[in-house]
Design a protein around this motif. Structure first.
Motif, PDB file in Angstrom:
ATOM      1  N   LEU A 111       0.855  -1.179   0.000  1.00  0.00           N
ATOM      2  CA  LEU A 111       0.000   0.000   0.000  1.00  0.00           C
ATOM      3  C   LEU A 111       0.893   1.232   0.000  1.00  0.00           C
ATOM      4  N   SER A 112       0.739   2.097  -0.981  1.00  0.00           N
ATOM      5  CA  SER A 112       1.627   3.249  -1.136  1.00  0.00           C
ATOM      6  C   SER A 112       0.813   4.502  -1.411  1.00  0.00           C
ATOM      7  N   LEU A 126      -2.988  -6.045   0.120  1.00  0.00           N
ATOM      8  CA  LEU A 126      -1.765  -5.269  -0.055  1.00  0.00           C
ATOM      9  C   LEU A 126      -0.955  -5.314   1.227  1.00  0.00           C
ATOM     10  N   GLY A 127       0.350  -5.335   1.075  1.00  0.00           N
ATOM     11  CA  GLY A 127       1.237  -5.348   2.232  1.00  0.00           C
ATOM     12  C   GLY A 127       1.499  -3.955   2.764  1.00  0.00           C
ATOM     13  N   LEU A 128       2.162  -3.892   3.905  1.00  0.00           N
ATOM     14  CA  LEU A 128       2.530  -2.631   4.543  1.00  0.00           C
ATOM     15  C   LEU A 128       4.047  -2.508   4.543  1.00  0.00           C
ATOM     16  N   SER A 129       4.543  -1.325   4.201  1.00  0.00           N
ATOM     17  CA  SER A 129       5.984  -1.094   4.164  1.00  0.00           C
ATOM     18  C   SER A 129       6.556  -1.042   5.575  1.00  0.00           C
ATOM     19  N   LEU A 196      -6.918   1.004  11.681  1.00  0.00           N
ATOM     20  CA  LEU A 196      -5.502   0.863  11.350  1.00  0.00           C
ATOM     21  C   LEU A 196      -5.248   1.242   9.897  1.00  0.00           C
ATOM     22  N   GLN A 197      -6.129   0.855   8.990  1.00  0.00           N
ATOM     23  CA  GLN A 197      -5.970   1.222   7.590  1.00  0.00           C
ATOM     24  C   GLN A 197      -6.054   2.730   7.400  1.00  0.00           C
ATOM     25  N   ALA A 198      -6.932   3.380   8.166  1.00  0.00           N
ATOM     26  CA  ALA A 198      -7.014   4.838   8.081  1.00  0.00           C
ATOM     27  C   ALA A 198      -5.707   5.488   8.514  1.00  0.00           C
ATOM     28  N   LYS A 205       0.248   9.657   3.349  1.00  0.00           N
ATOM     29  CA  LYS A 205      -0.064  10.969   2.819  1.00  0.00           C
ATOM     30  C   LYS A 205       0.653  12.098   3.555  1.00  0.00           C
ATOM     31  N   GLY A 206       1.374  11.762   4.642  1.00  0.00           N
ATOM     32  CA  GLY A 206       2.058  12.794   5.401  1.00  0.00           C
ATOM     33  C   GLY A 206       1.183  13.514   6.400  1.00  0.00           C
TER      34      GLY A 206
END
Length: 477
Positions: A111-112, A126-129, A196-198, A205-206
């Protein structure tokens, strides 16, 4: 002569009272078929005296059984080192995010910031960095009860509610609006994971991310508290200091580029151009300064964004889990020895000001209060407010509460005008996508087809993600 002798032999012998008592006790104890205890104690038998063993030298000296202690070396004796302070809690809250025995899923995208707004990712896993994982771990967004430890690395399903979050974030960035919602639903429906996704998308998004993992810890009375400068409001310095530390660690990349833009009346001198990262860490390291720095930090975060180095202010995401615990009286007491309502605690009071809209977010943001289905007290006022807001959102008549049930009016008033968001089960397509991910990870040993998806989807109560994971991955037959 013989007659007198025979008469004397047949006559009853004269026995003393002491001898009669002894004979009676002997007869009772020798009875073959009696199981009852003797009626009188045998004075002839002496009581056994217990010898007291004096403790030896050293801290591991054992005491006698008469003192209720277990001797060293006996079964049940403690041989290891007792757990230290906070060790049990650390083990209970420990989160494992990797399983080296699981198969690494080939072609798993992360997820980017570039694919958040892409509608094509809906229904995919999708994975998380690593950067996002570190920031989420700092806020304790991962829970031990979730299934992160089953797979090679953390990944999440982009369900339709996740796509809705991405659309709302686009609107917030363009219009500087704010979203205030209470997330509720069945146990295992994914409320905490949606929050958590939020936070994950906000970090990409910074944005600024603030999270309270367990609201129950605010009201248990386990942390020090003191009256604040605001009448009727109580501070929790140590909890506030820990929260400032989480904010500084999770948002280090963004806060390090921002500096103070206002003058604050603090008890200690502060550098005028100090970064907000260092400013938050000052409060994290000193509980005596934590409450005033927390208030000043939020004043900076909610200040209008301006041109200049370090004066830009991004949107804010503030989430709290298990919100029902702060909808009642806390374990703290006021000077009149009366329980303090949870809304009179400074952090809780601040959160509900943001949730109700009494405190504005000029730069936009999201305020989410997630309910819990596994560890949740029954709060009649909170439940009524949820049903009322859900009915009003559907243009239906609001239900009336039972007049015989005691209702906390403060809990009802705190949710006036707040949107509610009910999470239900996954669709069949989303269930198939997550089950294919289970199979690629080596955790599901069955062929994923329409029959298996329909079976697991039905048995999980219509796609409840927590029950689906239990039935497909955690259960072994």
């Amino acid at each position: 002569m013989s007659g007198s002798i025979c008469l004397r032999c047949l006559a009853r012998p004269a026995v003393s009272s002491v001898e009669q008592k002894t004979l009676r006790i002997t007869a009772q104890s020798a009875a073959a078929f009696s199981t009852s205890a003797s009626l009188e104690a045998n004075s002839a038998v002496k009581k056994k005296t217990t010898s007291v063993v004096k403790p030896g030298r050293g801290a591991n000296a054992s005491f006698s059984k008469a003192q209720g202690q277990i001797r060293k070396g006996q079964p049940g004796a403690r041989t290891g080192k007792p757990p230290g302070e906070g060790e049990r809690k650390a083990i209970r809250k420990r989160v494992v995010l990797s399983n080296t025995n699981a198969v690494e899923v080939q072609g798993l995208d992360n997820l980017s910031a570039t694919n958040i707004d892409d509608a094509a990712i809906e229904g995919q896993v999708l994975g998380l960095s690593n950067e996002v994982i570190d920031a989420l771990r700092a806020t304790e967004a991962f829970k031990p009860t979730q299934g992160w430890s089953l797979f090679r690395r953390p990944a999440t399903l982009v369900r339709k509610e996740t796509a809705e979050l991405a659309r709302l974030m686009q609107e917030i960035e363009s219009k500087k609006t704010s979203v205030r919602r209470v997330i509720y639903g069945e146990r295992g429906s994914g409320k905490s994971v949606l929050a958590l996704q939020a936070k994950a998308m906000a970090l990409l998004k910074g944005w600024i991310v603030v999270h309270i993992p367990e609201s129950k810890e605010l009201v248990l009375g386990s942390t020090p508290y003191a009256p604040s400068t605001e009448a009727g409001i109580y501070n929790q310095p140590h909890f506030t200091a820990a929260m400032l530390g989480q904010i500084a660690k999770a948002n280090h990349t963004v806060l390090s580029t921002m500096r103070l833009s206002q003058k604050h009346d603090l008890s200690v001198p502060i550098q005028s151009n100090i970064s907000l990262d260092r400013f938050a860490m000052m409060g994290a390291q000193d509980p005596d300064l934590a409450c005033e720095i927390y208030k000043a930090l939020w004043s900076e975060l909610t200040a209008p964004s301006a041109e200049g180095a370090g004066l830009a202010r991004p949107p804010v995401v503030f989430t709290i889990d298990s919100v029902a615990h702060i909808m009642r009286d806390s374990a703290y007491m006021n000077p009149d020895v009366q329980p303090i309502h949870a809304h009179d605690l400074a952090i809780v009071n601040h959160f509900f000001k943001l949730l109700s809209g009494k405190q504005a977010l000029p730069n936009g943001g999201m305020i989410f209060a997630a309910d819990s289905g596994s560890n949740r007290p029954t709060i009649a006022g909170f439940d009524h407010a949820i049903r009322r807001n859900a009915a009003l959102a559907q243009n239906k008549q609001a239900p009336e509460w039972d007049p015989w049930v005691k209702v906390d009016q403060r809990s009802i008033a705190a949710l006036n005008g707040v949107d509610v968001w009910q999470l239900k089960g996954l669709t069949r397509e989303e269930a198939r996508s997550i089950m294919e991910y289970y199979a690629k990870s080596g955790m599901l040993r069955q062929t994923v087809n329409d029959t298996l998806v329909a079976e697991k989807w039905t048995l999980s109560g219509g796609g409840i993600i927590g029950e689906l994971e239990k039935g497909a991955v955690k259960t072994r037959i």
